[in-house]
Write a protein that holds these residues in place. Sequence first.
Motif, short mmCIF file in Angstrom:
data_model
loop_
_atom_site.label_atom_id
_atom_site.label_comp_id
_atom_site.label_asym_id
_atom_site.label_seq_id
_atom_site.Cartn_x
_atom_site.Cartn_y
_atom_site.Cartn_z
N SER A 97 0.83 -1.21 0.00
CA SER A 97 0.00 0.00 0.00
C SER A 97 0.86 1.26 0.00
N SER A 98 2.06 1.16 0.53
CA SER A 98 2.97 2.31 0.54
C SER A 98 3.80 2.39 -0.74
N GLN A 99 3.56 1.44 -1.65
CA GLN A 99 4.28 1.38 -2.92
C GLN A 99 5.80 1.35 -2.73
N CYS A 100 6.20 0.50 -1.79
CA CYS A 100 7.63 0.36 -1.52
C CYS A 100 8.30 -0.44 -2.63
N VAL A 131 8.52 4.34 7.39
CA VAL A 131 8.54 5.77 7.06
C VAL A 131 9.26 5.97 5.73
N ALA A 132 8.88 7.00 5.00
CA ALA A 132 9.53 7.31 3.73
C ALA A 132 10.94 7.84 3.99
N SER A 133 11.86 7.48 3.13
CA SER A 133 13.25 7.91 3.30
C SER A 133 13.47 9.32 2.80
N GLY A 134 12.56 9.79 1.94
CA GLY A 134 12.73 11.10 1.34
C GLY A 134 13.47 11.05 0.02
N LEU A 135 13.95 9.87 -0.33
CA LEU A 135 14.67 9.71 -1.59
C LEU A 135 13.69 9.36 -2.69
N THR A 136 13.68 10.16 -3.75
CA THR A 136 12.75 9.91 -4.85
C THR A 136 13.43 9.27 -6.06
N GLN A 137 14.75 9.37 -6.11
CA GLN A 137 15.46 8.81 -7.25
C GLN A 137 15.57 7.29 -7.11
N THR A 138 15.29 6.59 -8.20
CA THR A 138 15.38 5.13 -8.19
C THR A 138 16.74 4.68 -8.73
N VAL A 139 17.07 3.45 -8.39
CA VAL A 139 18.34 2.85 -8.82
C VAL A 139 18.02 1.55 -9.56
N ASP A 140 18.65 1.33 -10.67
CA ASP A 140 18.46 0.08 -11.40
C ASP A 140 19.21 -1.04 -10.68
N LEU A 141 18.44 -2.01 -10.17
CA LEU A 141 19.03 -3.13 -9.44
C LEU A 141 19.15 -4.34 -10.36
N LEU A 142 20.04 -5.22 -10.01
CA LEU A 142 20.23 -6.43 -10.81
C LEU A 142 18.96 -7.28 -10.76
N PRO A 143 18.51 -7.82 -11.88
CA PRO A 143 17.30 -8.64 -11.90
C PRO A 143 17.39 -9.81 -10.92
N GLY A 144 16.31 -10.03 -10.16
CA GLY A 144 16.29 -11.13 -9.21
C GLY A 144 16.75 -10.76 -7.81
N THR A 145 17.20 -9.51 -7.62
CA THR A 145 17.68 -9.08 -6.31
C THR A 145 16.51 -9.01 -5.32
N THR A 146 16.65 -9.69 -4.18
CA THR A 146 15.66 -9.58 -3.12
C THR A 146 16.26 -9.04 -1.83
N LYS A 147 17.58 -9.12 -1.70
CA LYS A 147 18.24 -8.59 -0.50
C LYS A 147 19.59 -8.02 -0.92
N ILE A 148 19.91 -6.87 -0.35
CA ILE A 148 21.23 -6.27 -0.57
C ILE A 148 21.89 -6.15 0.80
N SER A 200 22.85 4.69 -2.64
CA SER A 200 23.37 3.73 -3.63
C SER A 200 22.37 2.61 -3.92
N ALA A 201 21.52 2.25 -2.95
CA ALA A 201 20.53 1.19 -3.16
C ALA A 201 19.16 1.73 -3.57
N GLY A 202 19.00 3.03 -3.56
CA GLY A 202 17.71 3.62 -3.92
C GLY A 202 16.62 3.29 -2.92
N ILE A 203 16.93 3.38 -1.63
CA ILE A 203 15.98 3.03 -0.58
C ILE A 203 14.90 4.11 -0.46
N ASP A 204 13.64 3.71 -0.66
CA ASP A 204 12.55 4.69 -0.60
C ASP A 204 11.81 4.69 0.74
N HIS A 205 11.93 3.60 1.51
CA HIS A 205 11.30 3.54 2.83
C HIS A 205 12.25 2.88 3.83
N ILE A 206 12.10 3.27 5.09
CA ILE A 206 12.93 2.71 6.16
C ILE A 206 12.01 2.26 7.28
#
Length: 461
Positions: A46-49, A107-124, A94-100
């Motif tokens: 619902s938070s579109q994380c 809570v929202a991190s305040g970061l709006t820029q996204t980062v292209d992650l490697l396909p299949g990534t579930t944990k960094i 560097s990871a494009g974290i949008d929520h913490i």
Amino acid sequence: MSLLLEALRQRAQHLPERLALKDSEQHITYAELPRHIAEKAAQLQSSQCRVIAIQLDNSADWVLWDLATVAAGVVCVPLPAFFTQQQRDHVIHSAGIDHIVTAEGLVASGLTQTVDLLPGTTKITFTSGTTGTPKGVCLSQQGLEQVAQSLVEVIGAEHAADHLAILPLAILLENVAGVYSALLAGATCHLYSLASIGMGNPFQPDFRQLVQSLVQHRISSAILVPELLRGLTYTLMQTGVKLPDLKFLAVGGSKVAPKLLWQAQTVGLPVYEGYGLSECASVVALNTPTSVLDGTVGKVLPHIEISCVDGEILIHNPAFLGYLGASHRGVFATGDLGYLDDDGFLHLLGRKKNLLITAFGRNVSPEWVESTLLGQPEIAQAVVFGDAQPYLTALLVPSSPLADLNAAVQRSNERLPDYARLQVFHPIAPLRLTDGTLTGTGRPRREAIAQQYHHLLCEGK
């Protein structure tokens, strides 16, 4: 489909009343666990994380949020409490974290820029390694769960009745090898705040409080790094307390002195040394109750294939997808020196990049000498130098103000060949994470240490 989530659904049917997660506030059974996971997964959706960081103390909530990211298809980034603010900011961007996830909730991190992650990534998982800037290791859920499943297979589910998370859950070793394996085995995960079990300051633990927690909760399994094993062992020696419920105590993160393992066993600790890498989703090899050889890190987990070329350990099927911004395919060169013996046990000899070549042309792994030094009770920490020098020099942290370092070094030298013996040593203050001389798992940062103690290491040159 996640193997772990499917296993939890089955546990809910077959072991409904068994406790899955327990902390000071929550007691969650296997029957209740899927509902709790689903509720948090719904919050994420619902938070579109897209990418969240977990910045919590050890707790049932930490695990629930972690499992909820799997259910919701959200990338999870564990955020270690020992990271500096500068390192945390680096991770977020560097990871494009949008929520913490914090103690206040999602809570929202305040970061709006996204980062292209490697396909299949579930944990960094971020590891500071040998530099101050954390490096993001991208892992797949299949890779993470494969490690947990292999650990249950080689250790046996009977040893994981009650697992205590002693290390921070943000550490992959505790998150995957500890909690995931325990849940797959149908165990109860005890997830108390680190301060409440004596680990509020991981570099100055209250070992008596830790022992009390192990006794009180009748813990059967746990994971330690070598320095915590040392403190626990000496506390049991001093107090005479026994831990009859403890069945399996894994130790890893850095080299373990053989004498420390022997001392731990003499006070009744069922300790088993292992070896792992973040790039392999924590554990690579492990000694177990049914397969153990002193002086080794055990047999390689059944799903992993390795080889040794020119003394370096190579992983042919690592669990990781690559580092942030750089995909990886094929064989992973670990940088660790070692070999497999005829019985399949893995022997570690040190780090390739740490290899010292003396002025006499002899190759010396500093970890080998350090392991011998750390086997002496007078020495708490040791770092050896001597590349291109005619002799080896050590920086030693005494275990007490009255420790006789001369006697300790003499005993250590008696166990080493001439070319690997110390000729010079200097007592120094304790190495700490906070001053940049240790990594998060307690390994020495050799370059930082050499720079800080340059004046001592240059004496006599």
